[in-house]
Write a protein that holds these residues in place. Sequence first.
Motif, PDB file in Angstrom:
ATOM      1  N   ARG B  69     -72.545  31.151  -5.775  1.00 29.75           N
ATOM      2  CA  ARG B  69     -71.597  31.863  -4.907  1.00 29.75           C
ATOM      3  C   ARG B  69     -70.161  31.474  -5.237  1.00 29.75           C
ATOM      4  NH1 ARG B  69     -72.769  31.181   1.440  1.00 29.75           N
ATOM      5  NH2 ARG B  69     -74.882  31.941   1.379  1.00 29.75           N
ATOM      6  N   LEU B  70     -69.936  30.165  -5.297  1.00 27.83           N
ATOM      7  CA  LEU B  70     -68.580  29.685  -5.582  1.00 27.83           C
ATOM      8  C   LEU B  70     -68.141  30.103  -6.985  1.00 27.83           C
ATOM      9  CD1 LEU B  70     -68.792  26.044  -4.197  1.00 27.83           C
ATOM     10  CD2 LEU B  70     -67.287  27.832  -3.339  1.00 27.83           C
ATOM     11  N   ALA B  71     -69.083  30.045  -7.917  1.00 28.33           N
ATOM     12  CA  ALA B  71     -68.739  30.303  -9.315  1.00 28.33           C
ATOM     13  C   ALA B  71     -68.333  31.756  -9.556  1.00 28.33           C
ATOM     14  CB  ALA B  71     -69.914  29.920 -10.215  1.00 28.33           C
ATOM     15  N   VAL B  72     -68.895  32.666  -8.790  1.00 29.85           N
ATOM     16  CA  VAL B  72     -68.580  34.087  -9.040  1.00 29.85           C
ATOM     17  C   VAL B  72     -67.440  34.587  -8.151  1.00 29.85           C
ATOM     18  CG1 VAL B  72     -70.939  34.622  -9.745  1.00 29.85           C
ATOM     19  CG2 VAL B  72     -70.283  34.966  -7.348  1.00 29.85           C
ATOM     20  N   SER B  73     -67.007  33.756  -7.213  1.00 24.10           N
ATOM     21  CA  SER B  73     -66.137  34.271  -6.151  1.00 24.10           C
ATOM     22  C   SER B  73     -64.797  34.810  -6.639  1.00 24.10           C
ATOM     23  CB  SER B  73     -65.908  33.192  -5.087  1.00 24.10           C
ATOM     24  OG  SER B  73     -65.214  32.116  -5.671  1.00 24.10           O
ATOM     25  N   THR B  74     -64.322  34.344  -7.773  1.00 25.47           N
ATOM     26  CA  THR B  74     -62.994  34.806  -8.199  1.00 25.47           C
ATOM     27  C   THR B  74     -63.057  35.980  -9.171  1.00 25.47           C
ATOM     28  OG1 THR B  74     -63.054  33.079  -9.862  1.00 25.47           O
ATOM     29  CG2 THR B  74     -61.801  32.603  -7.856  1.00 25.47           C
ATOM     30  N   ASP B  75     -64.246  36.391  -9.536  1.00 22.68           N
ATOM     31  CA  ASP B  75     -64.364  37.504 -10.484  1.00 22.68           C
ATOM     32  C   ASP B  75     -65.260  38.592  -9.890  1.00 22.68           C
ATOM     33  OD1 ASP B  75     -65.050  39.226 -12.549  1.00 22.68           O
ATOM     34  OD2 ASP B  75     -64.848  37.659 -14.071  1.00 22.68           O
ATOM     35  N   THR B 231     -69.383  29.308 -14.004  1.00 20.00           N
ATOM     36  CA  THR B 231     -68.756  30.639 -14.096  1.00 20.00           C
ATOM     37  C   THR B 231     -68.913  31.179 -15.522  1.00 20.00           C
ATOM     38  OG1 THR B 231     -67.128  29.909 -12.474  1.00 20.00           O
ATOM     39  CG2 THR B 231     -66.625  31.932 -13.666  1.00 20.00           C
ATOM     40  N   ASP B 232     -68.613  30.335 -16.494  1.00 17.93           N
ATOM     41  CA  ASP B 232     -68.719  30.769 -17.893  1.00 17.93           C
ATOM     42  C   ASP B 232     -70.155  31.146 -18.243  1.00 17.93           C
ATOM     43  OD1 ASP B 232     -66.063  30.310 -18.085  1.00 17.93           O
ATOM     44  OD2 ASP B 232     -66.248  28.364 -19.111  1.00 17.93           O
ATOM     45  N   ARG B 233     -71.065  30.353 -17.730  1.00 22.47           N
ATOM     46  CA  ARG B 233     -72.487  30.604 -18.025  1.00 22.47           C
ATOM     47  C   ARG B 233     -72.912  31.964 -17.429  1.00 22.47           C
ATOM     48  NH1 ARG B 233     -76.796  30.706 -20.062  1.00 22.47           N
ATOM     49  NH2 ARG B 233     -78.763  29.817 -19.368  1.00 22.47           N
ATOM     50  N   ILE B 234     -72.512  32.216 -16.177  1.00 18.63           N
ATOM     51  CA  ILE B 234     -72.875  33.485 -15.529  1.00 18.63           C
ATOM     52  C   ILE B 234     -72.239  34.650 -16.289  1.00 18.63           C
ATOM     53  CG2 ILE B 234     -72.710  34.871 -13.416  1.00 18.63           C
ATOM     54  CD1 ILE B 234     -72.597  32.258 -11.827  1.00 18.63           C
ATOM     55  N   SER B 235     -71.002  34.422 -16.706  1.00 20.59           N
ATOM     56  CA  SER B 235     -70.300  35.470 -17.433  1.00 20.59           C
ATOM     57  C   SER B 235     -71.108  35.919 -18.648  1.00 20.59           C
ATOM     58  CB  SER B 235     -68.939  34.918 -17.853  1.00 20.59           C
ATOM     59  OG  SER B 235     -68.176  35.927 -18.397  1.00 20.59           O
ATOM     60  N   LYS B 236     -71.643  34.933 -19.370  1.00 20.92           N
ATOM     61  CA  LYS B 236     -72.449  35.245 -20.552  1.00 20.92           C
ATOM     62  C   LYS B 236     -73.740  35.968 -20.154  1.00 20.92           C
ATOM     63  CE  LYS B 236     -71.316  31.815 -24.025  1.00 20.92           C
ATOM     64  NZ  LYS B 236     -71.732  30.528 -24.565  1.00 20.92           N
ATOM     65  N   ILE B 237     -74.395  35.432 -19.133  1.00 21.31           N
ATOM     66  CA  ILE B 237     -75.676  36.003 -18.706  1.00 21.31           C
ATOM     67  C   ILE B 237     -75.486  37.423 -18.182  1.00 21.31           C
ATOM     68  CG2 ILE B 237     -77.477  35.848 -16.937  1.00 21.31           C
ATOM     69  CD1 ILE B 237     -77.215  32.790 -17.226  1.00 21.31           C
ATOM     70  N   GLY B 339     -57.960  36.114 -21.580  1.00 21.63           N
ATOM     71  CA  GLY B 339     -59.032  35.561 -20.733  1.00 21.63           C
ATOM     72  C   GLY B 339     -60.097  34.907 -21.582  1.00 21.63           C
ATOM     73  N   GLY B 340     -61.340  35.114 -21.212  1.00 20.57           N
ATOM     74  CA  GLY B 340     -62.433  34.430 -21.878  1.00 20.57           C
ATOM     75  C   GLY B 340     -62.843  35.063 -23.204  1.00 20.57           C
ATOM     76  N   GLY B 341     -62.146  36.113 -23.616  1.00 22.16           N
ATOM     77  CA  GLY B 341     -62.460  36.767 -24.880  1.00 22.16           C
ATOM     78  C   GLY B 341     -63.741  37.574 -24.829  1.00 22.16           C
ATOM     79  N   VAL B 342     -64.137  37.997 -23.638  1.00 22.90           N
ATOM     80  CA  VAL B 342     -65.388  38.748 -23.499  1.00 22.90           C
ATOM     81  C   VAL B 342     -65.124  40.242 -23.699  1.00 22.90           C
ATOM     82  CG1 VAL B 342     -67.266  39.328 -21.934  1.00 22.90           C
ATOM     83  CG2 VAL B 342     -66.261  37.050 -21.861  1.00 22.90           C
ATOM     84  N   ASP B 343     -65.967  40.865 -24.495  1.00 22.56           N
ATOM     85  CA  ASP B 343     -65.826  42.307 -24.743  1.00 22.56           C
ATOM     86  C   ASP B 343     -66.653  43.051 -23.680  1.00 22.56           C
ATOM     87  OD1 ASP B 343     -65.327  44.713 -25.856  1.00 22.56           O
ATOM     88  OD2 ASP B 343     -66.740  44.485 -27.515  1.00 22.56           O
ATOM     89  N   TYR B 344     -66.048  43.375 -22.544  1.00 25.68           N
ATOM     90  CA  TYR B 344     -66.790  43.868 -21.382  1.00 25.68           C
ATOM     91  C   TYR B 344     -67.285  45.303 -21.537  1.00 25.68           C
ATOM     92  CZ  TYR B 344     -65.076  39.808 -18.848  1.00 25.68           C
ATOM     93  OH  TYR B 344     -64.805  38.534 -18.429  1.00 25.68           O
ATOM     94  N   ASP B 345     -68.439  45.555 -20.914  1.00 24.51           N
ATOM     95  CA  ASP B 345     -68.961  46.918 -20.801  1.00 24.51           C
ATOM     96  C   ASP B 345     -68.681  47.444 -19.396  1.00 24.51           C
ATOM     97  OD1 ASP B 345     -70.217  47.573 -23.264  1.00 24.51           O
ATOM     98  OD2 ASP B 345     -71.759  46.078 -22.822  1.00 24.51           O
TER      99      ASP B 345
END
Lengths: 326, 455
Positions: B69-75, B231-237, B339-345
């Motif tokens: 919950r805390l990890a995703v709260s800002t994104d 947060t980074d881990r969730i971002s990847k997943i 940011g994290g350099g993620v190529d978002y869909d």
Amino acid sequence: MEKKLTPEIISAYYEKKFPIERFMSFIGLSNFKNREFGFVVGDKNRFVRNISFQNTEKMLEFMVKNSVKDAYVGAVFDTPPSKEHPIQKIKWNYREFIYDIDIDEYDLVRTCGCKGAQYCKECWSLIQDAAVFIDQTMREDFGFNDIIWIFSGRRGVHGWVRDPIIQKFDKNERVAILDYLTFIHDEKRSQSIDEIPNEAKPLRNRIYALTAKSYLEKVTPKKLHEFGISVNKANDIIKQVRNSVDFDHTRYNILIPNDSAFRKKLSSEIVLHRYPRIDRKVTMDTNRVSRMPFSIHGKTGQIAIEIKDIKNFYPDSAPTVWESLM
Amino acid sequence: MSAELPDWYVLKDPGDITLDVTTWYKFAETRLERFLAEDDWIINRPSWMSNDDWVSTISEEIGGHLLLRLAVSTDPRLSSWLVEVEGDLFEFRFISSNKSEERIHVLKDLYGKNNVKTTEEINELFNINLNREFNLADSVYRSSKYTKSKQKYGSKVKTLDTRLAVRFHKIPKVVGAKKALLYKGWGIVRLADIRLAVKREFEKQLKDVIEKSKVLIEKDENLEVTVKPITDRISKIARSTRYSGDFKNLGFADGDAIHTKPDIFPPCIQELVATLQAKGHLSHVENWQLGTFLKRIGMSVEDQLRFWYSNSIDNVGMSYEEFVQRVGYQINHIYGKTGGGVDYDPPSCKTCINGYYCYWAHKKLEDINEDIKVKMSQRNSEVIDKAIEEISRLIINQRYQSACARYFTLLTGWKVRGFQINHMLKYSQDAYKRFYKKKETTTNNSKTSDKQKKV
């Protein structure tokens, strides 16, 4: 000769005859100064809104002084609506839940020849049926108790549901009630309809007990024959419905077998021709102003009176402003 | 109240939990892994498990969930992902629980304790016998209707047929769809007909608590640093699990400027573009939805910067260069250049329905009908009216993805596999195939026939 609705007549009515106590008991005393009003005023019939009053004396003074042709009442806000504080910029607090049923909504299915604001005993029965159906649904299905019907002054009726809980309902909650009651979804409302639901049993039973009865009492055997039954059978059904004093869904189910193609076609016709047609926009819009109960209708001069017996109310029985002043 | 709520219910007040950071990470990681593996989740304490083991299993779950919950709260994108997976898990457990009292307590927690009752309580309250009054006892289990559910829920089909009572205004969509038997303000509903509404309510409340936990992160820099690895881990997943299909290879012809072909945009994107052009701004998540869509259909960073500059009101009195400097980082973020350099869909339809913008779920039914009529005014009115009616029914029954599919069929004449649109890019991909690949062929053919004529 048609009587003219002069400013003097209007002012005289609001000064001497307008039942202010009844009106106030209608909208409630609390938060009067935060309620929005709207009026049609002047020679050019200008519609003004975002108006509020400190007290009822001020409101009547305004109505008399401006000889308002039409008067409307709206929602209650957290501050008094005004030009400086229009309703879009202040916080909405509550509003009665209002049904608007107009006879012209039935133009596509009226067979008596009336159009638009015209009405006759035959087509006005559609309004009576709709109001009775909605009234019963709001009480029995939704559990509301404080429901009052008002003549619109011209071509329809308004149902005011005033239970405190419903006045706070937001748009989604209001739409849910409307959707529950809606079977035809296109604007002209001439398309085929949702099937009568199995799960919403009280609604289904009410359609059979009230709407179907009304339809079958008035339909011709020839019309029923078109749906695939013999003329004799059609005659028999109509006769049994007309003679039945306590017609209900059980009786309907006995008369019209559940698995027949005839029943399916008939259900569709019943809803299309006699089911309530509600102006959804009026009910959904929590900021809309509605005709003020007991005010004068600017086009007809009739008074928007409270209807005690909706089942037997006919517009001719509503007094005109001229009669009121006599 | 909390004491009666089931242990698996993550909105329950967890009380005091003391954990060291390493253990906390471990719990969060485990929960993530289990989501990924679509693991079997325990609902009640198995008979072979000791009470101590059960308590530690539950602590692990709740502790893990709280960190997520805390990890995703800002994104907002990550928060949508968590709400989605937790929502699925909640639905599974809610339906699978064999304790009906548990379900009632969960419902009371979600809707308020005075807004939920058992049918027996309703009978007593109104001195009525609902079964007798409305012939409910005659209803057979609707197993055929739940063929799909049966595969998913097995023996729970009977549970799905259980009726309970909820105040009607708490379940507006169910009431509007005429799926509730209404009695004196109470909606008597089958669990099967309410489970989607319950799941939505759970997701809504989870979203609210995540939003609230954002304040904790904003106030405490140390906490932000602590949750960062998760947060980074969730971002990847989230990136790897959320989107099916290869949206980087949509089959558009090389050099074809798809963003200049708005007729292949799905209704949600067409509406967002129209709103942006009319109002000059969109909400944060809508910006993200439109931005990621435009990126994936091939719009360059520069073109997109120009697009936002010319359409948004933020730039009044601002030069293009200033705009790029001030607002451009959001666009660059979408492209993974900051940011994290993620190529978002772009988000899936399901995510759009729950947290972004879905034309069918969020626009007024009357306006949708009007839009279709105007757009299709040249077409046979009977066909259009029939389609509008079908689409309206689907919307009323909350089948928004099917409504989109029906609209696609009306527009293109092509049927959609599975009769539902799952992703905005899939819509555009298919619309492109229908309108442009065919046109290319037609153009080629007409060129040939021109030549033939000349000959």
